[in-house]
Design a protein around this motif. Structure first.
Motif, PDB file in Angstrom:
ATOM      1  N   PHE A 156      18.867  10.422 -19.592  1.00 31.35           N
ATOM      2  CA  PHE A 156      17.502  10.941 -19.660  1.00 31.35           C
ATOM      3  C   PHE A 156      16.666  10.462 -18.474  1.00 31.35           C
ATOM      4  O   PHE A 156      15.781  11.177 -17.994  1.00 31.35           O
ATOM      5  CB  PHE A 156      16.850  10.501 -20.973  1.00 31.35           C
ATOM      6  CG  PHE A 156      15.496  11.087 -21.217  1.00 31.35           C
ATOM      7  CD1 PHE A 156      15.356  12.358 -21.755  1.00 31.35           C
ATOM      8  CD2 PHE A 156      14.348  10.362 -20.908  1.00 31.35           C
ATOM      9  CE1 PHE A 156      14.104  12.899 -21.981  1.00 31.35           C
ATOM     10  CE2 PHE A 156      13.095  10.899 -21.136  1.00 31.35           C
ATOM     11  CZ  PHE A 156      12.972  12.171 -21.681  1.00 31.35           C
ATOM     12  N   ALA A 157      16.913   9.262 -17.993  1.00 35.30           N
ATOM     13  CA  ALA A 157      16.184   8.673 -16.872  1.00 35.30           C
ATOM     14  C   ALA A 157      14.681   8.644 -17.129  1.00 35.30           C
ATOM     15  O   ALA A 157      13.895   9.337 -16.468  1.00 35.30           O
ATOM     16  CB  ALA A 157      16.480   9.433 -15.578  1.00 35.30           C
ATOM     17  N   PRO A 158      14.215   7.838 -18.089  1.00 43.62           N
ATOM     18  CA  PRO A 158      12.789   7.795 -18.425  1.00 43.62           C
ATOM     19  C   PRO A 158      11.941   7.345 -17.243  1.00 43.62           C
ATOM     20  O   PRO A 158      12.381   6.577 -16.385  1.00 43.62           O
ATOM     21  CB  PRO A 158      12.724   6.776 -19.566  1.00 43.62           C
ATOM     22  CG  PRO A 158      14.127   6.650 -20.062  1.00 43.62           C
ATOM     23  CD  PRO A 158      15.003   6.908 -18.894  1.00 43.62           C
ATOM     24  N   GLY A 159      10.697   7.821 -17.213  1.00 43.37           N
ATOM     25  CA  GLY A 159       9.761   7.444 -16.170  1.00 43.37           C
ATOM     26  C   GLY A 159       8.340   7.603 -16.664  1.00 43.37           C
ATOM     27  O   GLY A 159       8.116   7.968 -17.827  1.00 43.37           O
ATOM     28  N   HIS A 188       9.165   2.439 -20.122  1.00 45.71           N
ATOM     29  CA  HIS A 188       9.046   3.861 -20.454  1.00 45.71           C
ATOM     30  C   HIS A 188       9.940   4.267 -21.625  1.00 45.71           C
ATOM     31  O   HIS A 188      10.128   5.450 -21.875  1.00 45.71           O
ATOM     32  CB  HIS A 188       9.377   4.706 -19.220  1.00 45.71           C
ATOM     33  CG  HIS A 188       8.611   4.281 -18.003  1.00 45.71           C
ATOM     34  ND1 HIS A 188       7.247   4.246 -17.967  1.00 45.71           N
ATOM     35  CD2 HIS A 188       9.045   3.849 -16.779  1.00 45.71           C
ATOM     36  CE1 HIS A 188       6.843   3.819 -16.777  1.00 45.71           C
ATOM     37  NE2 HIS A 188       7.905   3.566 -16.047  1.00 45.71           N
ATOM     38  N   VAL A 189      10.484   3.255 -22.306  1.00 43.02           N
ATOM     39  CA  VAL A 189      11.311   3.515 -23.487  1.00 43.02           C
ATOM     40  C   VAL A 189      10.813   2.625 -24.621  1.00 43.02           C
ATOM     41  O   VAL A 189      10.737   1.404 -24.469  1.00 43.02           O
ATOM     42  CB  VAL A 189      12.805   3.209 -23.228  1.00 43.02           C
ATOM     43  CG1 VAL A 189      13.621   3.469 -24.497  1.00 43.02           C
ATOM     44  CG2 VAL A 189      13.326   4.035 -22.071  1.00 43.02           C
ATOM     45  N   LEU A 190      10.464   3.237 -25.729  1.00 43.58           N
ATOM     46  CA  LEU A 190      10.030   2.492 -26.902  1.00 43.58           C
ATOM     47  C   LEU A 190      10.978   2.794 -28.054  1.00 43.58           C
ATOM     48  O   LEU A 190      11.159   3.954 -28.439  1.00 43.58           O
ATOM     49  CB  LEU A 190       8.604   2.891 -27.291  1.00 43.58           C
ATOM     50  CG  LEU A 190       8.061   2.263 -28.582  1.00 43.58           C
ATOM     51  CD1 LEU A 190       7.938   0.736 -28.417  1.00 43.58           C
ATOM     52  CD2 LEU A 190       6.711   2.870 -28.959  1.00 43.58           C
ATOM     53  N   VAL A 191      11.602   1.743 -28.589  1.00 43.81           N
ATOM     54  CA  VAL A 191      12.484   1.885 -29.743  1.00 43.81           C
ATOM     55  C   VAL A 191      11.818   1.192 -30.929  1.00 43.81           C
ATOM     56  O   VAL A 191      11.508  -0.001 -30.865  1.00 43.81           O
ATOM     57  CB  VAL A 191      13.868   1.270 -29.485  1.00 43.81           C
ATOM     58  CG1 VAL A 191      14.768   1.468 -30.712  1.00 43.81           C
ATOM     59  CG2 VAL A 191      14.508   1.893 -28.252  1.00 43.81           C
ATOM     60  N   VAL A 192      11.571   1.941 -31.986  1.00 41.83           N
ATOM     61  CA  VAL A 192      10.997   1.371 -33.200  1.00 41.83           C
ATOM     62  C   VAL A 192      11.902   1.755 -34.363  1.00 41.83           C
ATOM     63  O   VAL A 192      12.761   2.639 -34.236  1.00 41.83           O
ATOM     64  CB  VAL A 192       9.561   1.872 -33.456  1.00 41.83           C
ATOM     65  CG1 VAL A 192       8.647   1.496 -32.310  1.00 41.83           C
ATOM     66  CG2 VAL A 192       9.537   3.383 -33.681  1.00 41.83           C
ATOM     67  N   GLY A 193      11.713   1.103 -35.490  1.00 43.87           N
ATOM     68  CA  GLY A 193      12.570   1.425 -36.623  1.00 43.87           C
ATOM     69  C   GLY A 193      11.918   1.070 -37.934  1.00 43.87           C
ATOM     70  O   GLY A 193      10.847   0.465 -37.982  1.00 43.87           O
ATOM     71  N   HIS A 194      12.584   1.456 -38.989  1.00 47.52           N
ATOM     72  CA  HIS A 194      12.137   1.116 -40.340  1.00 47.52           C
ATOM     73  C   HIS A 194      13.240   0.287 -40.999  1.00 47.52           C
ATOM     74  O   HIS A 194      14.380   0.253 -40.522  1.00 47.52           O
ATOM     75  CB  HIS A 194      11.841   2.386 -41.139  1.00 47.52           C
ATOM     76  CG  HIS A 194      12.973   3.360 -41.180  1.00 47.52           C
ATOM     77  ND1 HIS A 194      14.114   3.168 -41.924  1.00 47.52           N
ATOM     78  CD2 HIS A 194      13.152   4.556 -40.533  1.00 47.52           C
ATOM     79  CE1 HIS A 194      14.937   4.190 -41.771  1.00 47.52           C
ATOM     80  NE2 HIS A 194      14.384   5.044 -40.919  1.00 47.52           N
TER      81      HIS A 194
END
Length: 272
Positions: A156-159, A188-194
């Motif tokens: 994906f190459a986040p930016g 530029h990458v956010l990982v969240v979870g439950h």
């Protein structure tokens, strides 16, 4: 000539007029005799007269007759009446609780994306946040498992103009999911979870009509174990469609999921 006859009825027994308020969707009122407080879901015409269905903050529904002086609105007695000609008033809120924008067109898709773990997660997000996502131009895709996340992030190459948000099931300290999340999280990458084993658990049991989600022993497929414990046919696809059909708005979901999805939407829609 008729003589004037004073009204000798004590003031506390006199019937004073009260406002008539259309029972529009999402209007929050309290029924005077029971104290039940909830938002208007629908009005119906019955043989006994018009009724209104209210939903409280726990997702419980109650049906009440629309009797004169039968409800409190912001602490004041009112009479609920059916919405005027033209049918039910259009809801003022989306399923996520956001202000509805009638006639709004979907925005051209952003470069940023939100990824969720599986198809069920994607369908649940669409059910509740679909209107918001279309207005914001956010596309939701699913991973078919968190193991592929590092490769997907790399491709994906986040930016700054293409942020990537990821929702992960069972994101608890020390888990495989948490270790993978640490590897890919960045500016530029956010990982969240439950904390739930599967997104099924993020639907409130009361909305599905059960007391609680069953505890499935380790080593068993969790979804199959749930079906077995609840006495449902061991068809997880059909079980999920039954669960999803019970989700009408954000009120049917646990706060631990609501906050995380809202956080991801905010993240990927930040100004460039």
């Amino acid at each position: 000539m008729r003589s004037y006859q004073p009204d000798l009825t004590p003031p506390w027994k006199r019937s004073t007029p009260v406002p008539e308020v259309p029972a529009e969707p999402d209007l929050v009122v309290e029924e005077v005799s029971t104290g039940f407080c909830g938002a208007v879901i629908r009005c119906e015409k019955t043989a006994q007269g018009p009724t209104v269905t209210l939903e409280d903050r726990f997702g419980k529904h109650r049906v009440f007759p629309m009797e004169p002086r039968g409800f409190l609105l912001e602490g004041k007695v009112v009479t609920l009446v059916r919405p005027g000609p033209g049918g039910l008033v259009r809801p003022t809120r989306t399923a996520s609780g956001s202000v509805a924008v009638p006639g709004a067109r979907a925005r051209v898709a952003r470069a940023g994306r939100i990824y969720v773990e599986g198809r069920h997660d994607a369908e649940l997000v669409e059910r509740v946040w679909g209107d918001d996502l279309r207005i914001e131009g956010v596309v939701v895709e699913y991973l078919e498992g968190v193991d592929d996340l590092p490769a997907i992030v790399g491709e994906f190459a986040p930016g700054p103009d293409a942020r990537l948000g990821v929702l992960v099931d069972h994101l608890v300290p020390g888990s495989k999911e948490s270790r993978i999340a640490e590897r890919v999280t960045g500016a530029h990458v956010l990982v969240v979870g439950h904390p739930y084993i599967d997104v099924w658990e993020a639907v409130k049991p009361s909305s599905v009509g059960i007391d609680a989600w069953p505890v499935v022993p380790r080593g068993q497929d969790w979804k199959t174990g749930v079906c077995r414990a609840l006495g449902w046919p061991e068809n997880t696809g059909a079980a999920w469609q039954h669960i999803l059909s019970k989700v009408r708005s954000y009120k049917d979901l646990e706060p631990q999921l609501l906050g995380r999805v809202e956080e991801l939407i905010d993240f990927v829609t930040l100004p460039d």
